[in-house]
Design an enzyme around this catalytic site. Structure first.
Site, PDB file in Angstrom:
ATOM      1  N   ARG A  54      19.096  -4.651  18.216  1.00 47.26           N
ATOM      2  CA  ARG A  54      20.435  -5.142  17.892  1.00 47.26           C
ATOM      3  C   ARG A  54      21.414  -4.042  18.276  1.00 47.26           C
ATOM      4  O   ARG A  54      21.333  -2.922  17.774  1.00 47.26           O
ATOM      5  CB  ARG A  54      20.556  -5.482  16.419  1.00 47.26           C
ATOM      6  N   ASN A 105      29.796  -8.623  12.744  1.00 47.94           N
ATOM      7  CA  ASN A 105      29.052  -7.938  11.691  1.00 47.94           C
ATOM      8  C   ASN A 105      29.743  -8.072  10.338  1.00 47.94           C
ATOM      9  O   ASN A 105      30.956  -7.864  10.227  1.00 47.94           O
ATOM     10  CB  ASN A 105      28.930  -6.452  12.051  1.00 47.94           C
ATOM     11  N   GLU A 106      28.986  -8.459   9.313  1.00 45.04           N
ATOM     12  CA  GLU A 106      29.466  -8.500   7.920  1.00 45.04           C
ATOM     13  C   GLU A 106      30.927  -8.947   7.846  1.00 45.04           C
ATOM     14  O   GLU A 106      31.806  -8.187   7.405  1.00 45.04           O
ATOM     15  CB  GLU A 106      29.262  -7.127   7.278  1.00 45.04           C
ATOM     16  N   HIS A 154      21.804  -9.199   5.214  1.00 45.84           N
ATOM     17  CA  HIS A 154      21.611  -7.753   5.189  1.00 45.84           C
ATOM     18  C   HIS A 154      21.139  -7.361   3.799  1.00 45.84           C
ATOM     19  O   HIS A 154      21.773  -7.708   2.798  1.00 45.84           O
ATOM     20  CB  HIS A 154      22.905  -7.034   5.549  1.00 45.84           C
ATOM     21  N   TYR A 170      20.382  -4.555   1.189  1.00 37.70           N
ATOM     22  CA  TYR A 170      20.511  -3.192   0.677  1.00 37.70           C
ATOM     23  C   TYR A 170      20.381  -3.240  -0.844  1.00 37.70           C
ATOM     24  O   TYR A 170      19.438  -3.824  -1.353  1.00 37.70           O
ATOM     25  CB  TYR A 170      21.822  -2.562   1.164  1.00 37.70           C
ATOM     26  N   GLU A 224      19.864  -6.677   8.489  1.00 34.10           N
ATOM     27  CA  GLU A 224      19.932  -5.243   8.241  1.00 34.10           C
ATOM     28  C   GLU A 224      19.182  -4.946   6.960  1.00 34.10           C
ATOM     29  O   GLU A 224      19.254  -5.689   6.007  1.00 34.10           O
ATOM     30  CB  GLU A 224      21.384  -4.758   8.036  1.00 34.10           C
ATOM     31  N   TRP A 271      17.938  -0.867   9.983  1.00 36.61           N
ATOM     32  CA  TRP A 271      19.080   0.018  10.247  1.00 36.61           C
ATOM     33  C   TRP A 271      18.650   1.440   9.953  1.00 36.61           C
ATOM     34  O   TRP A 271      18.191   1.705   8.851  1.00 36.61           O
ATOM     35  CB  TRP A 271      20.280  -0.351   9.381  1.00 36.61           C
TER      36      TRP A 271
END
Length: 450
Positions: free
Chosen positions: A80, A157-158, A224, A226, A253, A282
């Site tokens: 990516r 992105n986001e 994503h 996290y 991610e 990531w």
């Protein structure tokens, strides 16, 4: 990722119910990547494709394109690539985008291209809208036309922070439709709001409507993971929701740690593998702002993998053990047991990480002749008691010091005029040194070493 955290993004592979419809495996009419009736990501020939790879911060490190070869040598099938629309960082123009795509193809990687300037829209004052990101893709369209078999376009992105996230649904639909109206036939990827982590479940609850708004039904969703995803229950519930709904999902991610919490990377890797979903971690290298621990390679050096790099590449359910190269790179195949003509060849061998009694190495075989090599055997001998324990890209047979490797089906063809295939492997050693082999022979012909 969250704005204050780092210039991050990761990517995943496509997922949906492991039991596919008949249409999932017989659809050969498409010209590029597309989504099956069962929600699987398919190549143009109908082959099911699961992304396994990493993110690379090209927008901020445009001179680090050699990193693509490094992640390929470690077993990745997808990268990516971070790009900029020019609104927050220097624009990656048409020529640069074309060069990135060419580098992905040269290294036999599927290229997911993402526009990063949308990160945290609505909360981050400098962030731009998805509509603006769509305009960027239209401006570089000439670099992407004809690349539908190799490129997935991750629109932005986001694209929302934690403010007014209800706007995500309409904005995402509109951006998809703008690109379709402009003639984009690529698989499109859309990130979740809430800095990519969708804790509000806005993407989860509206994914079916967004997918239906795409006239080509060729959109993949990216979550994503996290700090929001710090328990197995949260990870499994989110991913299984999409699988049950037969909607394509990737882990766009994730990391092994984060300032907003400690993500459960072991469950992310295990669950995506169990469900047949993809992931892209990531990130390869170059993180700053206090999240340098997310670097997989110190200073972009593949010989200096961090603990996170070793985990995602060579750990359980990691890239090396699970990635399969896209069949678009397979050429006309060939029988590994029936080697082709005597080749001209060059071999590069390097140990990229070593510890007491063990090591990880990568080996690139380059065809210096004018004809493709379909099916091959590579042989060498060790001098220090080395033993190969696991390999990707080929299958080894070892008799004492002597090693013979035949390729995996996807690596059976070495293209002419400098084409190459990459092998990666784990091994043990018990001598006083871990020296490189003195010579390599391809189909019985000695290769030069580089």
């Amino acid at each position: 990722m969250a704005a204050a955290l780092c210039l991050c993004a990761t990517l995943g592979a496509i997922a949906l119910p492991p039991a596919a419809d008949a249409a999932d495996t017989t659809d050969t009419a498409a010209t590029g990547f597309h989504i099956s009736a069962g929600g699987r990501l398919l190549e143009a020939n109908g082959n099911d494709f699961v992304m396994r790879g990493v993110n690379h911060a090209h927008a901020w490190y445009p001179n680090r394109t050699s990193s693509l070869a490094d992640v390929k040598a470690l077993g990745a099938n997808t990268v990516r690539v971070v790009l900029s629309t020019g609104d927050q960082w220097t624009k990656n123009d048409t020529a640069d985008v074309a060069a990135v795509v060419a580098q992905c193809k040269q290294n036999r990687l599927i290229c997911v291209l993402e526009a990063h300037d949308t990160t945290g829209y609505g909360e981050q004052s400098a962030a731009v809208s998805l509509s603006r990101a769509a305009d960027y893709w239209i401006s570089v369209k000439s670099a992407l036309q004809g690349q539908e078999q190799y490129v997935v376009v991750n629109i932005g992105n986001e694209p929302y922070g934690n403010t007014n996230t209800t706007g995500w649904t309409a904005d995402t639909k509109a951006a998809i439709q703008k690109l379709r109206a402009a003639g984009f036939g690529h698989t499109l990827m859309v990130d979740a709001p809430n800095w990519g982590q969708d804790w509000s479940h806005t993407m989860r609850d509206n994914a079916a409507a967004v997918f239906a708004a795409d006239p080509e039904r060729n959109t993949v969703f990216s979550i994503h993971m996290y700090g929001v995803f710090d328990t197995a229950a949260e990870i499994n519930a989110y991913l299984n929701h999409f699988v049950a709904a037969r909607l394509p999902i990737v882990v766009g991610e994730f990391g092994h740690d984060h300032s907003d919490g400690n993500p459960d990377e072991d469950t992310i890797l295990a669950t995506t593998q169990a469900l047949g979903l993809g992931y892209l971690g990531w990130s390869w290298s170059g993180n700053g702002g206090g999240v340098e621990y997310l670097d997989m390679a110190t200073g972009f050096d593949p010989a200096a993998l961090t603990a996170w790099g070793r985990r995602i590449f060579s750990g359980a359910n990691g890239i090396a053990a699970t990635a399969k190269e896209a069949t678009v790179y397979a050429g006309d195949g060939g029988d590994p047991g029936d080697p082709g003509p005597t080749p001209g060849c060059a071999v590069s061998y390097r140990v990229i990480h070593q510890w007491d009694g063990g090591f990880q190495a990568q080996l690139t075989v380059r065809n210096t002749g004018s004809s493709a090599i379909s099916g091959w055997k590579l042989a060498w001998s060790y001098a220090n008691g080395q033993t190969i324990s696991q390999m990707w890209g080929g299958s080894p047979t070892q008799n004492g010091a002597a090693v013979t490797v035949v390729p995996a089906s996807y690596a059976s063809v070495i293209p002419a005029n400098g084409g190459s295939v990459a092998l990666g492997f784990l091994g043990t050693w018990n001598g006083a040194a871990n020296s490189h082999p003195a010579a390599f022979a391809l189909n019985g012909s000695t290769c030069s070493q580089t």
